[in-house]
Design a protein around this motif. Structure first.
Motif, mmCIF file in Angstrom:
data_model
loop_
_atom_site.group_PDB
_atom_site.id
_atom_site.type_symbol
_atom_site.label_atom_id
_atom_site.label_comp_id
_atom_site.label_asym_id
_atom_site.label_seq_id
_atom_site.Cartn_x
_atom_site.Cartn_y
_atom_site.Cartn_z
ATOM 1 N N SER A 215 39.343 34.370 43.993
ATOM 2 C CA SER A 215 38.311 33.434 44.778
ATOM 3 C C SER A 215 39.239 31.737 45.192
ATOM 4 O O SER A 215 39.367 31.950 46.544
ATOM 5 C CB SER A 215 36.873 33.026 44.041
ATOM 6 O OG SER A 215 37.182 32.449 42.904
ATOM 7 N N ALA A 218 42.008 32.969 47.734
ATOM 8 C CA ALA A 218 41.070 33.098 48.960
ATOM 9 C C ALA A 218 41.972 32.990 50.348
ATOM 10 O O ALA A 218 42.526 33.814 51.398
ATOM 11 C CB ALA A 218 39.839 33.282 49.442
ATOM 12 N N SER A 242 40.263 45.559 44.696
ATOM 13 C CA SER A 242 39.799 44.016 45.556
ATOM 14 C C SER A 242 40.825 42.898 45.676
ATOM 15 O O SER A 242 41.455 42.827 44.951
ATOM 16 C CB SER A 242 39.079 43.077 43.752
ATOM 17 O OG SER A 242 38.224 42.360 44.097
ATOM 18 N N LYS A 244 41.830 39.771 47.387
ATOM 19 C CA LYS A 244 40.720 38.236 47.265
ATOM 20 C C LYS A 244 42.081 36.587 47.782
ATOM 21 O O LYS A 244 41.864 35.846 46.618
ATOM 22 C CB LYS A 244 40.418 37.869 45.690
ATOM 23 C CG LYS A 244 39.433 38.659 45.432
ATOM 24 C CD LYS A 244 38.715 38.680 43.632
ATOM 25 C CE LYS A 244 36.764 38.989 43.690
ATOM 26 N NZ LYS A 244 36.910 39.020 42.706
ATOM 27 N N ARG A 265 36.891 41.177 49.541
ATOM 28 C CA ARG A 265 35.944 40.026 48.945
ATOM 29 C C ARG A 265 35.967 38.574 49.094
ATOM 30 O O ARG A 265 34.988 38.068 49.113
ATOM 31 C CB ARG A 265 35.972 40.052 47.036
ATOM 32 C CG ARG A 265 35.007 39.953 46.573
ATOM 33 C CD ARG A 265 33.436 39.611 47.029
ATOM 34 N NE ARG A 265 32.455 39.467 45.640
ATOM 35 C CZ ARG A 265 32.695 38.655 45.946
ATOM 36 N NH1 ARG A 265 32.822 37.362 47.592
ATOM 37 N NH2 ARG A 265 31.608 37.568 45.424
ATOM 38 N N HIS A 266 37.252 38.383 49.457
ATOM 39 C CA HIS A 266 37.567 37.184 49.989
ATOM 40 C C HIS A 266 38.761 37.006 51.312
ATOM 41 O O HIS A 266 39.915 38.051 50.618
ATOM 42 C CB HIS A 266 37.767 35.961 48.425
ATOM 43 C CG HIS A 266 36.742 35.569 47.839
ATOM 44 N ND1 HIS A 266 35.554 35.316 48.583
ATOM 45 C CD2 HIS A 266 36.662 35.943 46.090
ATOM 46 C CE1 HIS A 266 35.086 35.270 47.096
ATOM 47 N NE2 HIS A 266 35.350 35.604 45.912
#
Length: 478
Positions: A215, A218, A242, A244, A265-266
Motif C-alpha cells: 500500500s 501504490a 495482487s 499495489k 488493490r492500490h
C-alpha cells in the motif's frame, strides 16, 4: 477462436526465445562462454568470486546444506546483457539447496540463477542495489513457516521466469516485487511462464502467489509485466495477483480452480488484458484510477466475477497516513470492455463504501448467467454503458435500459472447456466502442474494423494464445 501450437510464430514467442541464453539441462555452456564445473559449495563460491562476463558455472547434482554463516555470495559481479554470469544446476532440479539461506546478492547485475531446487527457511532477496538479475527454471518450495515470503525482488529490470512455486500452507507470499525505501518500486520487472500452485493457507488473506507492491508504494509506477503464468489451487488469498503499485500490465495468465483472482488493490494506470479465470472463486476486482480491463474470460466462479470497487477515499494522495493508504480508492475513469462473464455466481457488481466509482466505461461485454443478477452495481456517477450483450436465466439486474441487448450469443464449447463465438453469433460485428482501441482479442486475433462483443473475436485463423496448462510453464517450459 481456434487452438494452435502455443506461441508458435508469434512476435512475443520470438521475443521470449531471444532472451539471453541459459545453459540447458546438463549445464553445458553456450559456444564461446567459459565453462566451469564445480562439485562443492566452496568451489562454487570460488568460481563466482572470479567469474567474468559470460561465465557459466555448473554445480554438480546433489543435496547441499548451505551453512548459516556462509551463504553463497554474489557480490560485486557484473555480467553484460549478451554475456550474463550464469550459475546453473547440472540438471534442472538436480541441485537441492537446504539450510537457512542460499544465494545472497549485493551490488551485482546481469546474473542468472537456473535449475536449482530451493528449500531454505528465509527469503531469497534480490536487493535494490542490484539490477537485471534473472531467476529461471528453478523449483521453489521453501520452509512452510508462518509469515515467510519466499522470493522478494527489489532490483530493476529483473526477470522471474519458468519457475515452479508450490506447496505452502501458512501465511506468506510466493513472490513479492517491491523497491528501495518505503515508496520505491523495482522498475520493469518481468514475471512470465511461471507455475504457481498449491497454496492452502486458510486465513482470510496474506497468501498471495504474486504481490506487486504494497500500500505505501501504490502511487509509484513499476511498469512490471506479469504474463503467461499459470495458477492452480492458489487458495492462500482472494488475490492471486495482487497489484499495489501503478502502471503495470497483467496479461495472458490462466487462473484455474483457485480462490484467488486478479485485484487492482492500490495504484493507478494498470492494464488487465486477456486473462482466463475459470472454475474458482474470485475474478477481477478494481480500485484506483485510469485502468483498462479488457478481453478477460471469467467463467464458473463461485464468487464475484467482476467488481468495480467503491472507496473509503476518493483518491490516494502523496503524504497521506499509512492507515489512509491502506483503505480502498474508488475506481475512476476505468475502461471495462470486451470481457466475457459466463455462468458465475455473481456477474458485474459494485460495492457500498462512501465514495462511489465515477466516469467508468462499460462497453462490448458479454454476460451470461443461470441465476441471480447479471449486473448488481452500487451507486455510480457518470457511467457510460454501451453495446453489452446479456443472456441466460439470470435477471438483467440494474444495468440501465437501452445499453444492452438480450440475445443468445450462440456460444460453442471447445475441447479445452472454453466457450467461444460460433459463426452465427449476433455478437459478431456488434461492438461500438471506438476509444481506447482494443486491437486484439484474448487469443491474439486481430479485431479489425468490425469488432465482436466479448473477449473472443470470431476467426478461422489459429490463435496466438490459449489457456495455459502445466506443460506450458515451469522449469521445463518452452
Amino acid at each position: 477462436m481456434q487452438r494452435r501450437t502455443f506461441l508458435t510464430g508469434t512476435a512475443l514467442g520470438t521475443a521470449l526465445m531471444a532472451l539471453p541464453a541459459v545453459a540447458q539441462a546438463m549445464g553445458t555452456a553456450p559456444a564461446g562462454r567459459p565453462a566451469i564445473s564445480v562439485d562443492s559449495l566452496a568451489a562454487l563460491q570460488s568460481a563466482i568470486n572470479s567469474a567474468a562476463p559470460g561465465a557459466v558455472i555448473t554445480l554438480a547434482n546433489g543435496t547441499y546444506t548451505v551453512p548459516n554463516d556462509e551463504p553463497i555470495n554474489v557480490k560485486g559481479k557484473h555480467g553484460t546483457h549478451t554475456q550474463p554470469i550464469t550459475v546453473i544446476a547440472q540438471s534442472r532440479g538436480g541441485v537441492i539447496l537446504r539450510g537457512q539461506r542460499s544465494f545472497v546478492f549485493a551490488d551485482s547485475d546481469n546474473v542468472t540463477i537456473s535449475g536449482f531446487s530451493f528449500r531454505q527457511s528465509t527469503t531469497l532477496e534480490i536487493p535494490a542495489n542490484c539490477a537485471k538479475i534473472r531467476l529461471t527454471r528453478n523449483d521453489f518450495q521453501l520452509a512452510d513457516v508462518e509469515g515467510l515470503h519466499w522470493v522478494m525482488v527489489r532490483a530493476d529490470h529483473s526477470k522471474v521466469d519458468r519457475n515452479h512455486f508450490h506447496g505452502k500452507s501458512t501465511l506468506g507470499i510466493f513472490l513479492g516485487i517491491e523497491g528501495s525505501g518505503s515508496e520505491g518500486m523495482a522498475q520493469q520487472v518481468q514475471v512470465f511462464k511461471n507455475y504457481f500452485s498449491d497454496h492452502t493457507f486458510a486465513g482470510a488473506n496474506g497468501g498471495e502467489p504474486i504481490r506487486l507492491g504494497v500500500s505505501g508504494r501504490a502511487l509509484t509506477s513499476a511498469r512490471a509485466v506479469v504474463e503467461l503464468n499459470l495458477f492452480e489451487r492458489a487458495n492462500g488469498d482472494p488475490e492471486a495477483i495482487s497489484v499495489k503499485s501503478s502502471a503495470n500490465t497483467i496479461r495472458y495468465n490462466t487462473i484455474r480452480d483457485s480462490l484467488g483472482g486478479i485485484v487492482l488493490r492500490h495504484g493507478n494506470g494498470s492494464t488487465v488484458d486477456s486473462n482466463w479465470i475459470v472454475n474458482g472463486q474470485e475474478g477481477v476486482r478494481i480500485y484506483g484510477n485510469d485502468h483498462k480491463v479488457v478481453n478477460n474470460y471469467m467463467a464458473g466462479l463461485s464468487g464475484r466475477a467482476l467488481v468495480v470497487g467503491s472507496g473509503s477515499a476518493r483518491d490516494h494522495v502523496p503524504g497521506e497516513s499509512v492507515e489512509a493508504r491502506r483503505g480502498n480508492d474508488a475506481a475512476d475513469r476505468v475502461v471495462i470492455a470486451h470481457n466475457t462473464l459466463l455462468n458465475n455466481a455473481s456477474g458485474l457488481s459494485g460495492e457500498t463504501r462512501a465514495h462511489e466509482p465515477r466516469d467508468v466505461v462499460i462497453a462490448d461485454n458479454l454476460l451470461v448467467g443461470r441465476s441471480g443478477d447479471l449486473v448488481a452495481m452500487g451507486a455510480t456517477v457518470r457511467f457510460t454503458w454501451q453495446s453489452n450483450i446479456l443472456f441466460g436465466a439470470a435477471a438483467n439486474g440494474n444495468i440501465p435500459a437501452g445499453t444492452f441487448t438480450r440475445t443468445d450469443p450462440k456460444l460453442v464449447t471447445g475441447s479445452d472447456g472454453m466457450a467461444r463465438l460460433s459463426a452465427s453469433s449476433p455478437a459478431i460485428g456488434a461492438a461500438t466502442l471506438k476509444q481506447p482501441a482494443v486491437p486484439l482479442d484474448i487469443e491474439g486475433n486481430a479485431r479489425g474494423t468490425s469488432r465482436d462483443i466479448g473477449c473472443d473475436e470470431y476467426a478461422t485463423a489459429a490463435p496466438v494464445y490459449r489457456p495455459l496448462t502445466p506443460a506450458d510453464v515451469g522449469p521445463n517450459a518452452p
